[in-house]
Design a protein around this motif. Structure first.
Motif, short mmCIF file in Angstrom:
data_model
loop_
_atom_site.label_atom_id
_atom_site.label_comp_id
_atom_site.label_asym_id
_atom_site.label_seq_id
_atom_site.Cartn_x
_atom_site.Cartn_y
_atom_site.Cartn_z
N ASP A 8 16.93 -4.11 24.67
CA ASP A 8 15.66 -4.82 24.75
C ASP A 8 15.08 -4.65 26.16
O ASP A 8 15.82 -4.59 27.13
CB ASP A 8 15.92 -6.31 24.46
CG ASP A 8 14.70 -7.02 23.92
OD1 ASP A 8 13.62 -6.40 23.81
OD2 ASP A 8 14.82 -8.22 23.60
N ASP A 9 13.74 -4.61 26.22
CA ASP A 9 13.03 -4.53 27.51
C ASP A 9 13.59 -3.42 28.39
O ASP A 9 13.84 -3.63 29.58
CB ASP A 9 13.08 -5.88 28.24
CG ASP A 9 12.46 -6.98 27.40
OD1 ASP A 9 11.52 -6.69 26.64
OD2 ASP A 9 12.94 -8.13 27.48
N GLU A 61 6.93 -2.42 22.09
CA GLU A 61 6.69 -3.84 21.81
C GLU A 61 5.35 -4.28 22.39
O GLU A 61 4.83 -3.67 23.32
CB GLU A 61 7.74 -4.68 22.54
CG GLU A 61 9.09 -4.71 21.91
CD GLU A 61 9.89 -5.82 22.54
OE1 GLU A 61 10.09 -6.84 21.87
OE2 GLU A 61 10.31 -5.68 23.70
#
Ligand code: C2E
Ligand code: CA
Ligand code: CA
Length: 277
Positions: free
Chosen positions: A178-179, A235
């Motif tokens: 994530d990220d 995202e």
């Protein structure tokens, strides 16, 4: 003026003391909230950019407080982490997400469910055992589940991380970072991680039209993913302009308000097999 910021609302407090007492209130009420099912898990569509159909969802937790209304995870996840409650909260999220994935599977709906795992949870000695227990309890097929681990937690203790990830893969889960690109990690170690997907953060997508920043970061992440044979998902995609630039960069999956906000499971189902543009 102190400020408690969340995605949807910005609450201003007259003074620091008031902000602190708000936090204290949330912290003291959180255990009961977990027990009495005040938490809800919403799901945000993830689309494939060839068909623009939904191929997965990310589960995002909210706290539906009887007096304070919907509280953003940004306001209580950090509190749960500080107060040692993230293991219980995280287990609630996993169980809820597994049960939903199982319900969809039983209905013949093929949707991958992404679930966020906090750093403390990932490094907790019983994390893998908890997953095994929850798989048994819910009868979910782990292949339906993608575990999202932040880049920061992956680089915390690399050897332990690699070992835990291998065990998760053996159980059948897929793993996303994530990220990706915000954790200042040394990318050279990425090749050691048995991961499946890199998630491109919203910060970069928002700056996609500013040459030297967002665009080049995203372009490098996509090239890196291609060379390591990993999938990518962008995202926080909000505009058609962002969709177009991401398409030029051959980004294969996207998630963001442009395609759909996080929503309860019954709102997800009518979106299946539809073009979400
Ligand atoms: P995240 O994992 O990076 O999740 C993406 C966040 O971006 C979500 O915020 C989502 O609602 C928001 N978002 C999605 N598309 C857009 C868009 O197009 N524009 C904008 N402005 N925002 C968008 P949310 O739900 O408030 O969650 C915030 C963070 O809280 C998450 O960031 C994650 O770090 C954490 N979180 C949420 N649920 C859980 C959970 O179940 N467990 C743990 N450990 N953390 C969670
Ligand atoms: Ca996430
Ligand atoms: Ca993210």
């Amino acid at each position: 003026q102190a400020k408690v910021k969340s995605k949807k609302q910005v609450v201003f407090f007259d003074d620091i003391a008031e902000a602190a007492s708000y936090r204290l209130r949330l912290e003291s009420e959180l255990p009961l909230a977990i027990e009495t099912n005040q938490l809800v898990l919403c799901y945000q569509p993830q689309v494939d950019t060839i068909t623009y159909q939904m191929v997965g969802v990310e589960g995002l937790v909210r706290w539906n407080h009887p007096e304070l209304g919907m509280i953003s995870p940004n306001d209580f996840i950090p509190l749960a982490e500080e107060a040692g409650m993230i293991i219980r909260l995280g287990e609630w999220v996993l169980r809820e997400g597994f049960l939903q994935a199982k319900r969809w599977e039983d209905k013949g709906i093929e949707l991958k469910v992404g679930l966020n795992v906090s750093m403390q949870q990932f490094h907790h000695p019983t994390f893998v055992l908890t997953l095994v227990r929850l798989v048994k309890e819910t009868q979910v097929n782990p292949r339906q589940i993608d575990l999202e681990i932040t880049e920061v937690s992956a680089v915390e203790d690399i050897e332990e991380t690699v070992e835990t990830m291998h065990r998760l893969k053996q159980l059948g889960f897929t793993i996303s970072i994530d990220d990706f690109g915000t954790g200042y990690s040394s990318l050279s170690r990425l090749v050691d991680f048995p991961i499946d997907t890199l998630k491109i953060p919203r910060e970069f997508v928002q700056k996609i039209n500013i040459e030297a920043s967002g665009y080049s970061m995203i372009s490098s992440i996509i090239h890196l993913a291609q060379s390591l044979n990993l999938a990518v998902i962008a995202e926080g995609v909000e505009t058609l302009e962002q969709v177009n630039v991401l398409n030029q960069l051959a980004c294969e999956r996207m998630q963001g308000y442009y395609f759909g906000r996080p929503m309860p499971p019954h709102e997800i189902e009518p979106l299946l097999y539809r073009d979400l543009t």
